[in-house]
Design an enzyme around this catalytic site. Structure first.
Site, PDB file in Angstrom:
ATOM      1  N   LYS A 275       0.678  -1.210   0.042  1.00 16.42           N
ATOM      2  CA  LYS A 275      -0.043   0.050   0.014  1.00 16.42           C
ATOM      3  C   LYS A 275       0.889   1.141   0.064  1.00 16.42           C
ATOM      4  O   LYS A 275       0.386   2.235  -0.533  1.00 16.42           O
ATOM      5  CB  LYS A 275      -0.627  -0.026   1.487  1.00 16.42           C
ATOM      6  CG  LYS A 275      -1.850  -1.129   1.341  1.00 16.42           C
ATOM      7  CD  LYS A 275      -2.842  -1.415   0.399  1.00 16.42           C
ATOM      8  CE  LYS A 275      -4.112  -2.129   0.881  1.00 16.42           C
ATOM      9  NZ  LYS A 275      -3.757  -3.482   1.132  1.00 16.42           N
TER      10      LYS A 275
HETATM   11  C1  LIG Z   1      -4.388  -4.925   0.822  1.00 15.75           C
HETATM   12  C2  LIG Z   1      -3.814  -6.161   0.863  1.00 15.75           C
HETATM   13  C3  LIG Z   1      -4.115  -7.102   0.100  1.00 15.75           C
HETATM   14  C4  LIG Z   1      -5.137  -6.911  -0.893  1.00 15.75           C
HETATM   15  O1  LIG Z   1      -4.953  -6.004  -1.926  1.00 15.75           O
HETATM   16  P1  LIG Z   1      -6.244  -5.461  -2.835  1.00 15.75           P
HETATM   17  O2  LIG Z   1      -5.575  -4.551  -3.713  1.00 15.75           O
HETATM   18  O3  LIG Z   1      -7.376  -4.980  -1.947  1.00 15.75           O
HETATM   19  O4  LIG Z   1      -6.671  -6.724  -3.695  1.00 15.75           O
HETATM   20  C5  LIG Z   1      -3.272  -8.206   0.027  1.00 15.75           C
HETATM   21  N1  LIG Z   1      -2.131  -8.246   0.874  1.00 15.75           N
HETATM   22  C6  LIG Z   1      -1.910  -7.119   1.719  1.00 15.75           C
HETATM   23  C7  LIG Z   1      -0.776  -7.415   2.596  1.00 15.75           C
HETATM   24  C8  LIG Z   1      -2.737  -6.164   1.645  1.00 15.75           C
HETATM   25  O5  LIG Z   1      -2.182  -5.137   2.789  1.00 15.75           O
END
Ligand SMILES: *Cc1c(COP(=O)(O)O)cnc(C)c1O
Length: 461
Positions: free
Chosen positions: A112
């Site tokens: 993120k």
């Molecule tokens: C947010 C997240 C996901 C999922 O990502 P999306 O974009 O919502 O599909 C998977 N793994 C981790 C560690 C995350 O923080």
């Protein structure tokens, strides 16, 4: 570059406005009116460039005149400077044709950070020009919230409110949200699960009086600017493995479908991606949708990969929009049916989705076994989300190189890792004092009116 809503009934916006708006006023999500493509030679020319320069070349066509070229280069430099790895998104090899894309070297140890660090810089730059002040409200299953806190704390023109499901995020995730000391960021621990948090945020966006009154903006993965920032590492990793001269596939641990949708955009831009494999934990609505055509919500069962404990996968709407020939009315109809539990994807749309996407599911036992097995075979310690990806990817290995996205650092989910390999993964040095910092949070009920008045009080003070 113009942005249109997946439900076809919201104002058409430029990049800057789409970034500030988040959710469209008709309840839909913004997508580019047309996807710019990169030629074979333009993609080949990315080989060997820095991550920041690849980001510049991939993202530039989407920005219109929101930022000047030098200004945008400056924002990229600032966004990725706090990363703990010079390559930003390094690849490691797991097996003969299987690679892991480590997306966890950012300040909060999850992928993120790639989008959030940049969106923080971009919003700050855009607001500085107008002198405007905004309120950002976001829902998180853990990692979005910590990344947003890190990216927005201390920014002059932004108040940030993060709603997370009380008791359902890991200690590291919670502390990354609750230990920020700056007065403009607020962590709200809400009763309910992630879908409840996300639903309340959507309610706030659909309450136009509130939305306009506090100048509401969103940074959830529905925000187009976030999807766009994630397109970059599909290019950087594929080019490292020989694209565009040879194709690659990706497996993506998926919850809200944002990360994998960025891969879909990269493919539409011309990057030779053979398959995008959706990897889910036991909350497998997307796997069921791709295999059966039924998109039916079953409620959320907590798992050891909590960032994927999601039933309503918001960004899937963007894929449906294309699969239904960009028919906003058809998408609005499906989303209406979803309110009463689900819908069936038409045969034509399903075939179109299956041309790009494959899918698989990983149980809790398989997640633990995969963390153990990869540690023994390669020494690589996987977080549970990344392990879901690796397990599903293993079923799709073949002659095309497979890149599995490692979405978080193992130290973010130490209990699951300890259980699997008998060792507790250590936090990187820059976060070593996390458990000594003081926490600051507000417990809140799952109640729209109460949440809105709390937010109004906080931004007035
Ligand atoms: C947010 C997240 C996901 C999922 O990502 P999306 O974009 O919502 O599909 C998977 N793994 C981790 C560690 C995350 O923080």
């Amino acid at each position: 570059m113009k942005y249109i809503s997946t439900r076809g009934a919201a104002p058409i916006l430029g990049f800057g406005e789409a970034m500030m708006t988040g959710l469209a006023r008709d309840g839909g999500l913004y997508v580019p009116e047309t996807i710019p493509t990169m030629s074979y030679d333009e993609i080949a020319a990315l080989a060997g460039l820095s991550y920041e320069e690849i980001a510049f070349r991939v993202m530039r066509p989407y920005l219109g005149d929101t930022f000047g070229d030098d200004e945008f280069r400056g924002l990229l430099t600032a966004a990725y400077k706090p990363f703990g790895h010079l390559a930003r998104a390094p690849l490691v090899q797991l097996g003969p044709n299987h690679f892991l894309l480590e997306l966890f070297h950012g300040p909060t140890l999850a992928f993120k950070d790639f989008a959030m660090q940049l969106i923080g810089q971009m919003m700050q730059a855009a607001l500085a020009k107008t002198g405007e002040r905004i309120t950002i409200v976001g829902a998180t299953s853990g990692d979005t919230g910590s990344a947003a806190m890190e990216a927005f704390r201390g920014l002059a023109n932004v108040d940030l409110f993060i709603l997370y499901p009380h008791g359902r995020v890991s200690d590291v995730q919670r502390r990354q949200m609750t230990t920020a000391t700056e007065a403009n960021v607020h962590a709200f621990a809400m009763d309910g699960d992630f879908d409840d948090c996300q639903a309340r945020v959507k309610d706030m966006f659909n309450d136009f009086a509130f939305r306009d009154g506090v100048r509401l903006a969103g940074v959830n993965s529905i925000n187009w600017a976030r999807v766009l920032a994630q397109v970059v590492y599909y290019f950087s990793s594929a080019v490292s493995l020989g694209a565009p001269h040879r194709a690659v596939s990706f497996t993506v641990p998926t919850g809200n479908f944002g990360d994998i949708f960025a891969g879909y955009i990269a493919r539409k831009m011309g990057l030779p991606i053979e398959k995008l494999v959706i990897a889910t934990n036991h909350n497998d609505i997307l796997h069921r949708a791709i295999t059966s055509g039924d998109y039916q919500t079953h409620g959320v069962t907590p798992s050891m990969s909590p960032s994927m404990d999601i039933q309503v996968s918001s960004n899937f709407e963007r894929a449906l929009f294309d699969a239904y020939g960009r028919d906003g009315k058809a998408v609005a109809q499906l989303m209406d049916e979803l309110k009463s539990g689900g819908f069936h994807i038409s045969q034509g749309a399903l075939e179109s989705l299956r041309a790009t996407f494959a899918s698989g599911r990983c149980s809790e036992e398989e997640t633990t076994a995969t963390i153990n097995r990869e540690y023994v075979r390669t020494g690589e310690v996987l977080c549970p989300h990344s392990a879901v990806g690796v397990k599903v990817a293993n079923d799709y290995l073949g002659s095309t190189p497979m890149i599995t996205l490692a979405t978080a650092h193992p130290a973010k989910f130490p209990d699951a890792v300890l259980d699997a390999i008998g060792q507790r993964p250590e936090l990187p040095a820059r976060l070593a004092d996390l458990f000594d910092r003081r926490e600051r949070l507000t417990r809140v009920p799952n109640d729209l009116g109460r949440l809105q008045s709390l937010i109004r009080e906080r931004i007035a003070s």
